[in-house]
Design an enzyme around this catalytic site. Structure first.
Site, PDB file in Angstrom:
ATOM      1  N   PRO A 272     -21.089  -9.006  53.562  1.00  8.79           N
ATOM      2  CA  PRO A 272     -19.745  -8.561  53.207  1.00  8.79           C
ATOM      3  C   PRO A 272     -19.569  -8.476  51.694  1.00  8.79           C
ATOM      4  O   PRO A 272     -20.080  -9.316  50.942  1.00  8.79           O
ATOM      5  CB  PRO A 272     -18.838  -9.641  53.773  1.00  8.79           C
ATOM      6  CG  PRO A 272     -19.657 -10.402  54.735  1.00  8.79           C
ATOM      7  CD  PRO A 272     -21.068 -10.271  54.284  1.00  8.79           C
ATOM      8  N   TYR A 273     -18.837  -7.470  51.271  1.00 11.70           N
ATOM      9  CA  TYR A 273     -18.474  -7.292  49.866  1.00 11.70           C
ATOM     10  C   TYR A 273     -16.970  -7.121  49.831  1.00 11.70           C
ATOM     11  O   TYR A 273     -16.438  -6.197  50.442  1.00 11.70           O
ATOM     12  CB  TYR A 273     -19.175  -6.062  49.281  1.00 11.70           C
ATOM     13  CG  TYR A 273     -18.745  -5.747  47.865  1.00 11.70           C
ATOM     14  CD1 TYR A 273     -19.467  -6.237  46.791  1.00 11.70           C
ATOM     15  CD2 TYR A 273     -17.631  -4.957  47.609  1.00 11.70           C
ATOM     16  CE1 TYR A 273     -19.089  -5.948  45.487  1.00 11.70           C
ATOM     17  CE2 TYR A 273     -17.246  -4.671  46.311  1.00 11.70           C
ATOM     18  CZ  TYR A 273     -17.967  -5.159  45.262  1.00 11.70           C
ATOM     19  OH  TYR A 273     -17.597  -4.879  43.976  1.00 11.70           O
TER      20      TYR A 273
END
Length: 67
Positions: A2-3
């Protein structure tokens, strides 16, 4: 991996507060989506209030008016 990109206005947020945001977002993704904290990236961008607009008005002017 995830970013997450968090954008806030640049108004004196402390390093400690930013650390809490990073830890909190990481924990939220782990708890809700079962994402691995070791691969979760959180970036905080601070934007000058002159460069942030709400309802057609710069945040700088809204702050002055008390909105």
């Amino acid at each position: 991996m995830p970013y997450v990109n968090v954008k806030i206005t640049k108004e004196g947020t402390t390093a400690e507060q930013k650390g809490e945001i990073i830890a909190g977002v990481t924990e939220l993704l782990q708890r809700v989506l079962n994402k691995n904290p070791a691969t979760t990236v959180v970036v905080i961008d601070e934007v000058e209030t002159d460069n942030w607009g709400i309802a057609g008005e710069q945040v700088t002017h809204r702050r002055i008016k008390g909105k």
